[in-house]
Design a protein around this motif. Structure first.
Motif, PDB file in Angstrom:
ATOM      1  N   ARG A  76      66.833  25.274 -24.158  1.00  0.00           N
ATOM      2  CA  ARG A  76      66.046  24.762 -22.940  1.00  0.00           C
ATOM      3  C   ARG A  76      64.989  25.738 -22.198  1.00  0.00           C
ATOM      4  NH1 ARG A  76      66.795  19.517 -19.468  1.00  0.00           N
ATOM      5  NH2 ARG A  76      66.907  18.763 -21.712  1.00  0.00           N
ATOM      6  N   GLN A  77      66.077  26.993 -21.732  1.00  0.00           N
ATOM      7  CA  GLN A  77      65.232  27.887 -21.156  1.00  0.00           C
ATOM      8  C   GLN A  77      64.236  28.436 -21.898  1.00  0.00           C
ATOM      9  OE1 GLN A  77      68.745  30.078 -20.030  1.00  0.00           O
ATOM     10  NE2 GLN A  77      68.713  29.496 -17.886  1.00  0.00           N
ATOM     11  N   ARG A  78      64.444  28.672 -23.189  1.00  0.00           N
ATOM     12  CA  ARG A  78      63.390  29.277 -24.134  1.00  0.00           C
ATOM     13  C   ARG A  78      62.105  28.202 -24.095  1.00  0.00           C
ATOM     14  NH1 ARG A  78      67.067  32.612 -26.844  1.00  0.00           N
ATOM     15  NH2 ARG A  78      68.605  31.172 -27.573  1.00  0.00           N
ATOM     16  N   PHE A  79      62.457  27.058 -24.413  1.00  0.00           N
ATOM     17  CA  PHE A  79      61.460  26.089 -24.344  1.00  0.00           C
ATOM     18  C   PHE A  79      60.549  26.105 -23.023  1.00  0.00           C
ATOM     19  CE2 PHE A  79      60.488  21.366 -23.581  1.00  0.00           C
ATOM     20  CZ  PHE A  79      59.247  21.609 -24.222  1.00  0.00           C
ATOM     21  N   HIS A  80      61.153  26.126 -21.957  1.00  0.00           N
ATOM     22  CA  HIS A  80      60.525  26.205 -20.741  1.00  0.00           C
ATOM     23  C   HIS A  80      59.876  27.488 -20.443  1.00  0.00           C
ATOM     24  CE1 HIS A  80      63.048  22.499 -18.834  1.00  0.00           C
ATOM     25  NE2 HIS A  80      61.938  22.153 -19.781  1.00  0.00           N
ATOM     26  N   ALA A  81      60.329  28.537 -20.943  1.00  0.00           N
ATOM     27  CA  ALA A  81      59.808  29.749 -20.749  1.00  0.00           C
ATOM     28  C   ALA A  81      58.427  29.911 -21.442  1.00  0.00           C
ATOM     29  CB  ALA A  81      60.588  30.872 -21.276  1.00  0.00           C
ATOM     30  N   VAL A  82      58.311  29.558 -22.593  1.00  0.00           N
ATOM     31  CA  VAL A  82      57.157  29.622 -23.428  1.00  0.00           C
ATOM     32  C   VAL A  82      56.188  28.560 -22.958  1.00  0.00           C
ATOM     33  CG1 VAL A  82      56.086  29.100 -25.704  1.00  0.00           C
ATOM     34  CG2 VAL A  82      58.256  30.149 -25.619  1.00  0.00           C
ATOM     35  N   SER A  83      56.613  27.280 -22.324  1.00  0.00           N
ATOM     36  CA  SER A  83      55.740  26.582 -21.795  1.00  0.00           C
ATOM     37  C   SER A  83      54.923  26.906 -20.644  1.00  0.00           C
ATOM     38  CB  SER A  83      56.105  25.342 -21.400  1.00  0.00           C
ATOM     39  OG  SER A  83      57.115  24.619 -22.710  1.00  0.00           O
ATOM     40  N   ALA A  84      55.874  27.719 -19.822  1.00  0.00           N
ATOM     41  CA  ALA A  84      55.195  28.365 -18.559  1.00  0.00           C
ATOM     42  C   ALA A  84      54.258  29.385 -19.029  1.00  0.00           C
ATOM     43  CB  ALA A  84      56.523  28.918 -17.750  1.00  0.00           C
ATOM     44  N   ILE A  85      54.456  30.246 -19.790  1.00  0.00           N
ATOM     45  CA  ILE A  85      53.700  31.474 -20.178  1.00  0.00           C
ATOM     46  C   ILE A  85      52.421  30.803 -20.577  1.00  0.00           C
ATOM     47  CG2 ILE A  85      53.181  33.379 -21.859  1.00  0.00           C
ATOM     48  CD1 ILE A  85      56.296  33.804 -21.596  1.00  0.00           C
ATOM     49  N   ILE A  86      52.309  29.688 -21.513  1.00  0.00           N
ATOM     50  CA  ILE A  86      51.134  29.140 -21.913  1.00  0.00           C
ATOM     51  C   ILE A  86      50.525  28.378 -20.754  1.00  0.00           C
ATOM     52  CG2 ILE A  86      50.294  27.005 -23.492  1.00  0.00           C
ATOM     53  CD1 ILE A  86      52.492  27.623 -25.650  1.00  0.00           C
ATOM     54  N   GLY A  87      51.382  27.841 -19.751  1.00  0.00           N
ATOM     55  CA  GLY A  87      50.708  27.238 -18.642  1.00  0.00           C
ATOM     56  C   GLY A  87      49.994  28.357 -17.896  1.00  0.00           C
ATOM     57  N   VAL A  88      50.479  29.496 -17.650  1.00  0.00           N
ATOM     58  CA  VAL A  88      49.829  30.531 -16.917  1.00  0.00           C
ATOM     59  C   VAL A  88      48.413  30.744 -17.651  1.00  0.00           C
ATOM     60  CG1 VAL A  88      49.760  32.972 -16.193  1.00  0.00           C
ATOM     61  CG2 VAL A  88      51.744  31.427 -15.948  1.00  0.00           C
ATOM     62  N   VAL A  89      48.484  30.931 -18.768  1.00  0.00           N
ATOM     63  CA  VAL A  89      47.295  31.357 -19.726  1.00  0.00           C
ATOM     64  C   VAL A  89      46.178  30.086 -19.492  1.00  0.00           C
ATOM     65  CG1 VAL A  89      45.974  31.786 -21.810  1.00  0.00           C
ATOM     66  CG2 VAL A  89      48.490  32.988 -21.190  1.00  0.00           C
ATOM     67  N   VAL A  90      46.727  29.097 -19.619  1.00  0.00           N
ATOM     68  CA  VAL A  90      45.735  27.958 -19.703  1.00  0.00           C
ATOM     69  C   VAL A  90      45.246  27.557 -18.120  1.00  0.00           C
ATOM     70  CG1 VAL A  90      45.691  25.334 -19.757  1.00  0.00           C
ATOM     71  CG2 VAL A  90      46.592  26.411 -21.665  1.00  0.00           C
ATOM     72  N   GLY A  91      46.135  27.666 -17.265  1.00  0.00           N
ATOM     73  CA  GLY A  91      45.603  27.712 -15.761  1.00  0.00           C
ATOM     74  C   GLY A  91      44.744  28.560 -15.671  1.00  0.00           C
ATOM     75  N   SER A  92      44.837  29.755 -15.776  1.00  0.00           N
ATOM     76  CA  SER A  92      43.751  30.808 -15.775  1.00  0.00           C
ATOM     77  C   SER A  92      42.510  30.705 -16.489  1.00  0.00           C
ATOM     78  CB  SER A  92      44.193  32.173 -15.938  1.00  0.00           C
ATOM     79  OG  SER A  92      45.430  32.502 -15.272  1.00  0.00           O
ATOM     80  N   ALA A  93      42.820  30.081 -17.733  1.00  0.00           N
ATOM     81  CA  ALA A  93      41.647  29.702 -18.595  1.00  0.00           C
ATOM     82  C   ALA A  93      40.677  28.614 -18.008  1.00  0.00           C
ATOM     83  CB  ALA A  93      42.101  29.517 -19.883  1.00  0.00           C
TER      84      ALA A  93
END
Lengths: 234, 234
Positions: free
Chosen positions: B144-161
């Motif tokens: 679960r932590q892995r799943f959330h970690a990758v989602s979080a990182i993509i979220g940061v990229v998309v949020g900035s994008a």
DNA sequence: ACCTGAACACCGTTCAAGT
DNA sequence: ACCTGAACACCGTTCAAGT
């Protein structure tokens, strides 16, 4: 009861009479009922009982309409944020504000695309920005760190919001498929990939299947806030 | 040199002949040259030298066109990511991948709106997702932590994008105003606010004025990665 | 000051027909 | 199997004219 409306002549309905307030209220109603594609000048004019061109008396173009509609609802989000109790830990207060924003976007998925997009035309957005930032004034950070911290938190909210704002595929809209079935179907496709090529995807597919967007958001937010706490030495 | 094209009859140009590859290449070219609004079926058909309807032989609708065009460019981003050296620290490797993604979006701001939006239709996106996730397999985390970690990182990229993908206001497009002047003008408006009402905004206005989007992204990413490091106990 | 009808230029999408 | 022209239903925006 109500006085005869001035815009009804003895000949029946003649001239509609709007106001900025009614324009934005009806615009938001359209967005809430059927999402961004539902907000057209023609649909809005029909709800207002007038012609399309009259809307241009209130807004310069569709972009401005969207900006103002967004700011309109952010006004009520701002009230929610200001009603938050506020505690002795600034990081916890930041979390509470961010969760409030996330909840508001869950309730209005169309918001995701416009949220915090234009703080010039959106004066309530600026107040909201200040509110978030005010919490960072209570932390031991440089001005640059504060600026980046608030940007990061908004980024987490917007990043999650964009995900939510995605129009669900046609099958889900048609009601032939629930969200869970939709996730399940995607999960099934993942399970059929070669595990040697996709070890990570295989490892998390059960987490993905039926996952809660709110959990995902909370985890992303917590990672950012943990990093911030470290930076502030709290 | 090149053989006479089969689609030229002796009467001159008659029937155009496309391919999925050329459709996507030209679609991306339109997006690169003038952003999302420039990609219309009519503009695309003109570039391909054929009629509008023929594009529907290759894609079902505009959404699919956008999905496939996005996946097409993600293919080359994937090559960049796979060319990354890779070190002994998984968190540093995650950072390097995220920065690569961010850079790609800076180069193609229209990408921000579609990036990682539909991993079903976008097979290269799924590979990219796996690539990010693979780094988390080297960390001591739950699924679960892995799943959330990758989602979080993509979220940061998309949020900035999403921030980057915003169409600049008309004055900037017209070239009457550079980005710095535009930021400066907004900053000036902020400076004129009452400091008692907007202490935070006043405190960061100099940071905002002329800020670098890449810095902002890096800081947001670093907060998330610091949180992740803490979680993994590394 | 505010509203209207009608027009304009442009979309995505469909379809019967061609090759 | 793949391409075409013409149509359809819809957009945002403008404008001269009304009240």
């Amino acid at each position: 009861m109500a006085a005869r409306q001035q815009n009804r002549s003895s000949q029946g309905r003649r001239r509609a009479s709007h106001s900025m307030e009614s324009v934005l209220t009806e615009a938001v109603a359209l967005l809430d009922e059927a999402g961004a594609p539902a907000l057209t000048f023609r649909a809005l004019a029909q709800r207002l009982g007038g012609g399309v061109a009259s809307i241009y008396w209130y807004v310069a173009n569709k972009d401005e309409l969207l900006d103002l509609a967004t700011d309109h609802v952010i006004g009520s989000i701002l009230s929610d944020v200001e009603a938050l109790p506020g505690g002795d830990d600034p990081v916890d207060d930041l979390r509470a504000i961010a969760v409030t924003l996330f909840d508001a976007i869950v309730a209005r998925p169309w918001l995701g695309a416009y949220f915090m997009r234009n703080t010039n035309a959106q004066s309530n957005s600026l107040r909201l920005y200040e509110h978030l930032g005010a919490q960072t004034l209570r932390l031991d950070l440089t001005a640059r760190q504060r600026f980046h911290a608030v940007s990061a938190i908004i980024g987490v909210v917007v990043g999650s919001a964009v995900d939510l704002g995605q129009e669900p595929p046609q099958e889900v809209l048609d009601g032939h498929l629930g969200r869970d079935e939709f996730l399940g179907r995607a999960a099934q496709a993942w399970r059929e990939l070669d595990p040697a090529d996709f070890p990570f995807v295989h490892g998390i597919v059960d987490e993905f299947d039926g996952h809660d967007d709110a959990d995902q958001f909370r985890s992303a937010l917590d990672l950012t806030l943990a990093g911030l706490r470290l930076q502030a030495g709290t």
